[in-house]
Design an enzyme around this catalytic site. Structure first.
Site, short mmCIF file in Angstrom:
data_model
loop_
_atom_site.label_atom_id
_atom_site.label_comp_id
_atom_site.label_asym_id
_atom_site.label_seq_id
_atom_site.Cartn_x
_atom_site.Cartn_y
_atom_site.Cartn_z
N ASN A 13 0.86 -1.17 0.00
CA ASN A 13 0.00 0.00 0.00
C ASN A 13 0.90 1.23 0.00
O ASN A 13 1.50 1.57 1.02
CB ASN A 13 -0.90 -0.03 1.25
N ARG A 94 -2.55 -1.96 -3.46
CA ARG A 94 -3.55 -0.89 -3.51
C ARG A 94 -3.18 0.04 -4.65
O ARG A 94 -2.07 0.57 -4.71
CB ARG A 94 -3.57 -0.11 -2.20
N HIS A 182 -11.03 6.06 -1.51
CA HIS A 182 -11.15 5.40 -0.21
C HIS A 182 -12.06 4.18 -0.29
O HIS A 182 -12.62 3.73 0.71
CB HIS A 182 -11.67 6.36 0.88
N GLU A 382 -7.70 -1.06 5.23
CA GLU A 382 -7.58 -1.22 3.78
C GLU A 382 -6.74 -2.43 3.42
O GLU A 382 -7.03 -3.13 2.43
CB GLU A 382 -6.94 0.03 3.17
#
Length: 404
Positions: A13, A94, A182, A382
């Site tokens: 990420n 991500r 998001h 996440e």
């Protein structure tokens, strides 16, 4: 001890100057085995930290990490030096912007990388780092499947009216539209809500993801129907260092009358604005709350942050036709009780009735018993969503047999 039969997913990420990674084990249960964080990438005071599942330090070393390639190679070198127990079966990334092309997580291929490179002008502050991470991971683990998990995916089911700008149609055709971000956080929150209160998922939900990056989303019957961010993560409500929505004339004025370049405007609206720009001192809400009483600019920054949250809360409730559940998440949403209280103050007309003691204690439910709308505080994650998407995609594609 790690389960030798479990499938291990490495998550990556990337942020604007940081990188988070985790190793998740999927067997009989889902388990976080390792977590890593590289901070201040590109600066002399960089640092790489690795911890175990309990948060105990395994590695903590300052040093210069000039770019994401260097940060990842330092992480992979540690992995390789500590046995096959940390070797992943797959890697999930991500990717902030998926444009109009991607409506679900995707196996990373040369073609997908080429498409993402074309999207860089839409998100020059995030996509280059993600692409660098993908390339470095491919070099380190050439035989391991990789998956891209997009922050825009959650919002791709928004009705077209919520995606449109009032611009000529040919700009819609080339991808100028409201995407929202998001999404991985919103997905996680909805999954967690499904476990905590299954009936609530079928209702009218607003999620306030409030952190250095901040956005809000309206969710109806489990589907995102509107959100505050737009074409890029700069849009929407005021954030830590980002301006949020601006009159387009502001940008024209800065270009024409102030002689600013596009690069200077990008730096202004993404790195020098928001809470930092308003206060002139900090983007950290904790610091602003401490300074508020004696610093009018800190007080003004907090006031605008809460005012905009209230304004968007009302707008999203109008989209939903009311409100059943409000959820606060993100660093500010989870930990700043005074901010939650100010956002909710005077919102009785939406059924929001806060319990002061529960709010101060950061309780899971901070609304009063019997209030028409339930207000929750929920931590987000996440990275575990990246791991779950990667694992599920590999199972669906029959790639779960891959070993290293």
């Amino acid at each position: 001890m790690a389960n030798p039969h479990a499938r291990r997913i490495l998550t990556i990420n990337t942020g604007s100057s940081s990188l988070k990674a985790g190793v998740y084990s999927f067997g009989a249960v889902e388990t976080l085995e390792l977590a890593a964080r590289a901070e201040r990438i590109g600066r002399s005071e960089s640092r790489l930290q690795i911890t175990d599942a309990q948060g105990a330090p395994l590695f903590d070393q300052p040093g210069h990490l000039p770019d994401y390639d260097a940060a990842l190679h330092a992480l992979f070198a540690w992995f390789h030096g500590h046995g096959s127990g940390t070797a992943p079966n797959a890697v999930g990334h991500r990717v902030v912007h998926g444009g109009s092309h991607f409506t679900a997580p995707q196996r990373i291929t040369d073609e997908l990388i080429a498409t993402l490179q074309q999207l860089v002008p839409l998100d020059p502050d995030h996509l280059p780092q993600a692409l660098a991470a993908i390339q470095a991971t491919r070099q380190a683990y050439p035989s391991i499947p990789q998956v891209a998990c997009f922050d825009t995916t959650f919002h791709r089911q928004m009705p077209s009216v919520a995606q449109q700008y009032a611009l000529p149609h040919e700009l819609w055709e080339v991808g100028v539209r409201r995407y929202g971000f998001h999404g991985l956080s919103y997905e996680y929150i909805m999954d967690a809500l499904r476990s905590a209160d299954p009936a609530a998922v079928a209702g009218r939900v607003i999620i306030a993801h409030l952190g250095n990056g901040a956005s809000m989303a309206a969710v109806q019957r489990g589907i995102g129907v509107d959100t505050t961010m737009g074409l890029t993560p700069t849009g929407g409500r005021v954030m830590g260092t980002r301006s949020g929505d601006l009159d387009p004339g502001v940008l024209l004025y800065l270009l024409q009358a102030q002689g600013m370049s596009p690069a200077e405007i990008n730096t202004l609206v993404n790195q020098r604005s928001g809470l930092l720009g308003l206060s002139g001192s900090t983007a950290d809400m904790r610091d602003l709350l401490n300074q508020e009483e004696g610093d009018p600019r800190a007080a003004a920054a907090i006031a605008l942050f809460c005012y905009q949250a209230r304004k968007f809360l009302g707008a999203l409730a109008a989209v939903l036709g009311g409100l059943d559940t409000l959820i606060f998440t993100g660093g500010i949403g989870e930990h700043a009780a005074p901010i939650r209280a100010r956002i909710c103050a005077g919102m009785d007309f939406l059924g929001i009735q806060l319990d002061e003691q529960r709010n101060a204690a950061h309780a899971p439910i901070i609304s009063r018993d019997g209030s028409p709308a339930t207000v929750r505080v929920m931590p987000t994650d996440e990275d575990v969503m990246i791991a779950r998407h990667t694992y599920r995609l590999l199972l669906e594609r029959g790639a779960d047999h891959v070993d290293v």
